[in-house]
Write a protein that holds these residues in place. Structure first.
Motif, mmCIF file in Angstrom:
data_model
loop_
_atom_site.group_PDB
_atom_site.id
_atom_site.type_symbol
_atom_site.label_atom_id
_atom_site.label_comp_id
_atom_site.label_asym_id
_atom_site.label_seq_id
_atom_site.Cartn_x
_atom_site.Cartn_y
_atom_site.Cartn_z
ATOM 1 N N MET A 1 0.849 -1.187 0.000
ATOM 2 C CA MET A 1 0.000 0.000 0.000
ATOM 3 C C MET A 1 0.887 1.241 0.000
ATOM 4 S SD MET A 1 -2.772 1.128 2.868
ATOM 5 C CE MET A 1 -3.663 -0.401 2.664
ATOM 6 N N SER A 2 0.674 2.102 -0.945
ATOM 7 C CA SER A 2 1.511 3.285 -1.035
ATOM 8 C C SER A 2 1.085 4.314 -0.009
ATOM 9 C CB SER A 2 1.409 3.905 -2.437
ATOM 10 O OG SER A 2 0.091 4.324 -2.684
ATOM 11 N N ASP A 3 2.018 5.117 0.428
ATOM 12 C CA ASP A 3 1.757 6.160 1.413
ATOM 13 C C ASP A 3 1.919 7.505 0.731
ATOM 14 O OD1 ASP A 3 1.619 7.910 3.462
ATOM 15 O OD2 ASP A 3 3.352 7.156 4.558
ATOM 16 N N PRO A 4 0.849 8.249 0.509
ATOM 17 C CA PRO A 4 0.952 9.514 -0.182
ATOM 18 C C PRO A 4 1.692 10.559 0.604
ATOM 19 C CG PRO A 4 -1.264 9.244 0.714
ATOM 20 C CD PRO A 4 -0.537 7.966 0.937
ATOM 21 N N TYR A 5 1.966 10.281 1.876
ATOM 22 C CA TYR A 5 2.625 11.269 2.719
ATOM 23 C C TYR A 5 4.131 11.057 2.792
ATOM 24 C CZ TYR A 5 -2.141 12.038 3.813
ATOM 25 O OH TYR A 5 -3.480 12.293 3.686
ATOM 26 N N GLU A 19 -2.874 15.986 2.388
ATOM 27 C CA GLU A 19 -3.479 16.322 3.679
ATOM 28 C C GLU A 19 -4.711 17.199 3.492
ATOM 29 O OE1 GLU A 19 -0.115 16.460 7.119
ATOM 30 O OE2 GLU A 19 0.191 17.829 5.448
ATOM 31 N N ARG A 20 -4.600 18.184 2.607
ATOM 32 C CA ARG A 20 -5.750 19.058 2.372
ATOM 33 C C ARG A 20 -6.931 18.263 1.821
ATOM 34 N NH1 ARG A 20 -1.643 22.814 0.760
ATOM 35 N NH2 ARG A 20 -1.814 22.131 -1.420
ATOM 36 N N ARG A 21 -6.649 17.362 0.869
ATOM 37 C CA ARG A 21 -7.716 16.555 0.285
ATOM 38 C C ARG A 21 -8.322 15.630 1.334
ATOM 39 N NH1 ARG A 21 -4.918 14.222 -3.167
ATOM 40 N NH2 ARG A 21 -4.800 12.087 -2.362
ATOM 41 N N ALA A 22 -7.470 15.053 2.179
ATOM 42 C CA ALA A 22 -7.961 14.131 3.206
ATOM 43 C C ALA A 22 -8.862 14.840 4.200
ATOM 44 C CB ALA A 22 -6.780 13.489 3.927
ATOM 45 N N VAL A 23 -8.442 16.003 4.667
ATOM 46 C CA VAL A 23 -9.217 16.724 5.675
ATOM 47 C C VAL A 23 -10.545 17.189 5.096
ATOM 48 C CG1 VAL A 23 -9.292 18.795 7.112
ATOM 49 C CG2 VAL A 23 -7.212 17.413 7.020
ATOM 50 N N SER A 24 -10.530 17.728 3.883
ATOM 51 C CA SER A 24 -11.783 18.208 3.288
ATOM 52 C C SER A 24 -12.753 17.056 3.024
ATOM 53 C CB SER A 24 -11.501 18.976 1.994
ATOM 54 O OG SER A 24 -10.862 18.142 1.035
ATOM 55 N N MET A 130 -12.258 9.901 13.210
ATOM 56 C CA MET A 130 -11.256 10.670 13.940
ATOM 57 C C MET A 130 -9.905 9.961 13.947
ATOM 58 S SD MET A 130 -12.537 13.457 14.539
ATOM 59 C CE MET A 130 -14.082 14.329 14.704
ATOM 60 N N ALA A 131 -9.917 8.628 14.011
ATOM 61 C CA ALA A 131 -8.655 7.892 13.916
ATOM 62 C C ALA A 131 -8.033 8.071 12.540
ATOM 63 C CB ALA A 131 -8.899 6.408 14.201
ATOM 64 N N LEU A 132 -8.860 8.135 11.521
ATOM 65 C CA LEU A 132 -8.361 8.330 10.163
ATOM 66 C C LEU A 132 -7.745 9.718 9.999
ATOM 67 C CD1 LEU A 132 -8.123 6.778 7.548
ATOM 68 C CD2 LEU A 132 -10.408 7.564 6.903
ATOM 69 N N VAL A 133 -8.305 10.702 10.699
ATOM 70 C CA VAL A 133 -7.689 12.033 10.684
ATOM 71 C C VAL A 133 -6.256 11.949 11.199
ATOM 72 C CG1 VAL A 133 -7.789 14.366 11.636
ATOM 73 C CG2 VAL A 133 -9.893 13.228 10.948
ATOM 74 N N THR A 134 -6.067 11.197 12.268
ATOM 75 C CA THR A 134 -4.729 11.024 12.828
ATOM 76 C C THR A 134 -3.813 10.308 11.842
ATOM 77 O OG1 THR A 134 -5.570 10.982 15.086
ATOM 78 C CG2 THR A 134 -3.432 9.985 14.721
ATOM 79 N N ASP A 135 -4.338 9.304 11.159
ATOM 80 C CA ASP A 135 -3.536 8.567 10.185
ATOM 81 C C ASP A 135 -3.094 9.438 9.017
ATOM 82 O OD1 ASP A 135 -4.064 6.345 11.738
ATOM 83 O OD2 ASP A 135 -5.562 5.500 10.374
ATOM 84 N N LEU A 136 -3.904 10.427 8.668
ATOM 85 C CA LEU A 136 -3.712 11.151 7.411
ATOM 86 C C LEU A 136 -3.100 12.533 7.558
ATOM 87 C CD1 LEU A 136 -7.104 10.210 5.696
ATOM 88 C CD2 LEU A 136 -4.832 9.503 4.959
ATOM 89 N N THR A 137 -2.851 12.971 8.780
ATOM 90 C CA THR A 137 -2.293 14.310 8.974
ATOM 91 C C THR A 137 -1.074 14.262 9.875
ATOM 92 O OG1 THR A 137 -3.786 14.724 10.846
ATOM 93 C CG2 THR A 137 -4.515 15.469 8.683
ATOM 94 N N LEU A 194 -12.509 9.567 -2.574
ATOM 95 C CA LEU A 194 -11.783 10.785 -2.226
ATOM 96 C C LEU A 194 -10.809 10.632 -1.067
ATOM 97 C CD1 LEU A 194 -14.646 13.462 -2.541
ATOM 98 C CD2 LEU A 194 -12.920 12.809 -4.236
ATOM 99 N N ILE A 195 -11.096 9.717 -0.154
ATOM 100 C CA ILE A 195 -10.240 9.595 1.037
ATOM 101 C C ILE A 195 -9.068 8.680 0.731
ATOM 102 C CG2 ILE A 195 -10.150 8.848 3.444
ATOM 103 C CD1 ILE A 195 -13.112 9.524 3.669
ATOM 104 N N PRO A 196 -7.830 9.143 0.984
ATOM 105 C CA PRO A 196 -6.647 8.314 0.711
ATOM 106 C C PRO A 196 -6.592 7.077 1.597
ATOM 107 C CG PRO A 196 -6.068 10.632 1.000
ATOM 108 C CD PRO A 196 -7.490 10.486 1.441
ATOM 109 N N ASN A 197 -5.695 6.167 1.247
ATOM 110 C CA ASN A 197 -5.505 4.918 2.001
ATOM 111 C C ASN A 197 -4.160 4.970 2.715
ATOM 112 O OD1 ASN A 197 -7.874 3.312 1.134
ATOM 113 N ND2 ASN A 197 -6.972 3.585 -0.876
ATOM 114 N N PRO A 198 -4.131 5.434 3.949
ATOM 115 C CA PRO A 198 -2.863 5.520 4.681
ATOM 116 C C PRO A 198 -2.515 4.190 5.327
ATOM 117 C CG PRO A 198 -4.594 6.281 6.089
ATOM 118 C CD PRO A 198 -5.252 5.886 4.784
ATOM 119 N N PRO A 199 -1.258 4.009 5.726
ATOM 120 C CA PRO A 199 -0.947 2.846 6.562
ATOM 121 C C PRO A 199 -1.619 3.012 7.916
ATOM 122 C CG PRO A 199 0.919 4.345 6.483
ATOM 123 C CD PRO A 199 -0.083 4.865 5.493
#
Length: 466
Positions: A1-5, A19-24, A130-137, A194-199
């Motif tokens: 799984m790729s990490d866009p961050y 990050e902007r796309r994930a939060v919005s 909310m956990a996904l917010v932590t994963d993505l920012t 729209l929501i990315p796939n973070p680790p």
């Protein structure tokens, strides 16, 4: 799984496009779901009276029963998202929510409506989001992300109080619940596209840990906040059991109720902002929360005396002004006093009691309305808020601390002593099983780079907590 961050991250003070796309997208997802829940609040009691078996008590139960299932499943859903992933839990929750909306839309009896509302609440996805917010920012942008999502929820609430009565005028409860189901399906599209796939990250400041939940349930510093959010949301549901009938008696049709709520909500939001700035910048959070509580108490007592639309406009302005102050301040207070590495568990208890309060408010408000009338609802709840304000007045003001998470796969006693001795550090907690160190710090005095130098790590690129 790729990490866009992990690729082409901008400077620390600049948010990446991902990050902007994930939060919005997460904000829109949360807003879509909350819009569906809130739209029914101002109309369910008046529009549900034609259902077979409907009584004031059962309509109040239908108003709040979603909170019971939501409260019971809030922490388990967050824990499940740690195991199987955030998106499967979110998509599953939205499907359950859509099914509950469909059942409610087809309801011809009060018990079928209650079943649909309970199923709506069973789609508990707040903790996974909310956990996904932590994963993505990254840490330095997380408070802004949370604030943006909080603002989107507030906007959804305002839109819902206008849109709900308008839709009720067009097609009653079936149309409202039908739109709610469509919004839930729209949330699934947002999640998938729209929501990315973070680790996935193990992060005790974003999700609850069962062993720590039991510990934080005994933490006396948290109970003024837990009881406060319980009461706040109990009041929110209870007052909407009683208010719509008064507006109808004054000649304002259901479809027109939203035009009373809209200017009141907008003005209440504008009036709230300076107080929140004072709470954070001037460190007067306790005073601001007490002010909000007394505003709510006064507005509830005045509701029992309101006899014209102008009276209702003024008391609703006072109510929503106080509600906004408390709704914005209590979670910030909790983040300041939750122990290092325990914020996720503390917030899990807090959120569960928030939803349980909605359940109790609906059931209690309906019962009081059925047996004693609306004045008993307003005066009784106003008295409860005064008692809570007295309880809070005896509690210490919160320290202005924030949480920091550092990755560490081994740290000596000497390193921990050096961390503890850093300016601004109030608490250090080592979680070897997670490979992390959690700190409670004063943001004004803490040197993040100095802490990283001590533990000899570059830290996470996106997963430290704020």
């Amino acid at each position: 799984m790729s990490d866009p961050y992990s690729q082409s991250l901008p400077a620390a003070d600049e948010r990446s496009p991902a990050e902007r796309r994930a939060v919005s997208s997460l904000a829109s997802l949360y807003a879509l779901r909350m819009l569906g829940l809130f739209m029914v609040l101002p109309v369910l009691v008046t529009e549900g009276q034609h259902l077979n078996g409907a009584t004031a008590s059962l309509l109040g139960l239908a108003m709040g029963v979603y909170g019971l299932t939501q409260a019971l499943l809030q922490i388990p859903a967050g824990t499940l998202s740690d195991r199987i992933g955030r998106k499967p839990v979110i998509i599953g929750g939205l499907l359950i929510f859509a099914l509950g909306s469909l059942i409610a839309a087809m309801a011809d009896s009060i018990w079928m409506l209650i079943a649909g509302r309970a199923l709506q609440g069973a789609g508990a996805i707040a903790s996974a989001i909310m956990a996904l917010v932590t994963d993505l920012t990254r840490e330095q942008h997380r408070m802004k992300a949370m604030a943006f999502i909080g603002a989107s929820i507030g906007m959804a609430f305002s839109v819902a109080l206008v849109l709900g009565p308008w839709l009720a005028g067009l097609g009653g409860l079936p149309l409202i619940f039908g739109v709610t189901g469509v919004l839930a399906l729209g949330g699934i599209v947002v999640t998938l596209t729209l929501i990315p796939n973070p680790p996935r990250l193990t992060h005790r400041d974003s999700t609850a840990v069962w062993s720590d939940v039991l510990v934080q349930a005994r933490n006396r510093q948290l109970w003024p906040l837990n009881s406060g959010i319980f009461l706040l949301h109990a009041l929110m549901v209870a007052v909407f059991v009683a208010i719509p009938a008064h507006l109808l008696q004054l000649g304002l049709s259901t479809a027109q109720h939203g035009w009373l709520y809209l200017p009141v909500l907008l003005l209440a939001f504008v009036l709230m902002v300076p107080f929140i700035i004072v709470a954070e910048k001037k460190r007067r959070m306790k005073s601001v929360v007490l002010t909000g509580a007394l505003m709510i108490a006064a507005s509830l007592l005045l509701m029992a005396l309101a006899t014209s639309l102008w009276h209702w406009a003024l008391v609703l302005l006072l109510y929503f002004w106080g509600f906004n102050l408390m709704e914005a301040s209590l979670p910030s207070w909790l983040s300041k006093v939750a122990p290092a590495g325990a914020k996720g568990s503390a917030m899990g208890i807090y959120s569960s009691l928030q939803f349980f309060g909605a359940f109790v408010g609906g059931a209690l408000g309906g019962w009081l309305l059925s047996h004693y009338g609306s004045s008993a609802v307003f005066v009784g709840l106003g008295a409860l808020m005064v008692l809570w304000a007295l309880y809070l007045s005896r509690c210490p003001a919160p320290p202005y601390l924030t949480s920091i998470r550092l990755v560490s796969h081994g740290c000596s006693g000497e390193q921990l002593q050096r961390l503890q001795a850093l300016p601004g550090v109030a608490e250090v907690s080592v979680l070897a099983s997670e490979g992390a160190i959690y700190l409670k710090v004063s943001a004004d005095a803490f040197d993040y780079e100095a802490a990283l130098a001590i533990i000899e790590t570059t830290g996470e690129k996106h997963g430290s907590q704020r």
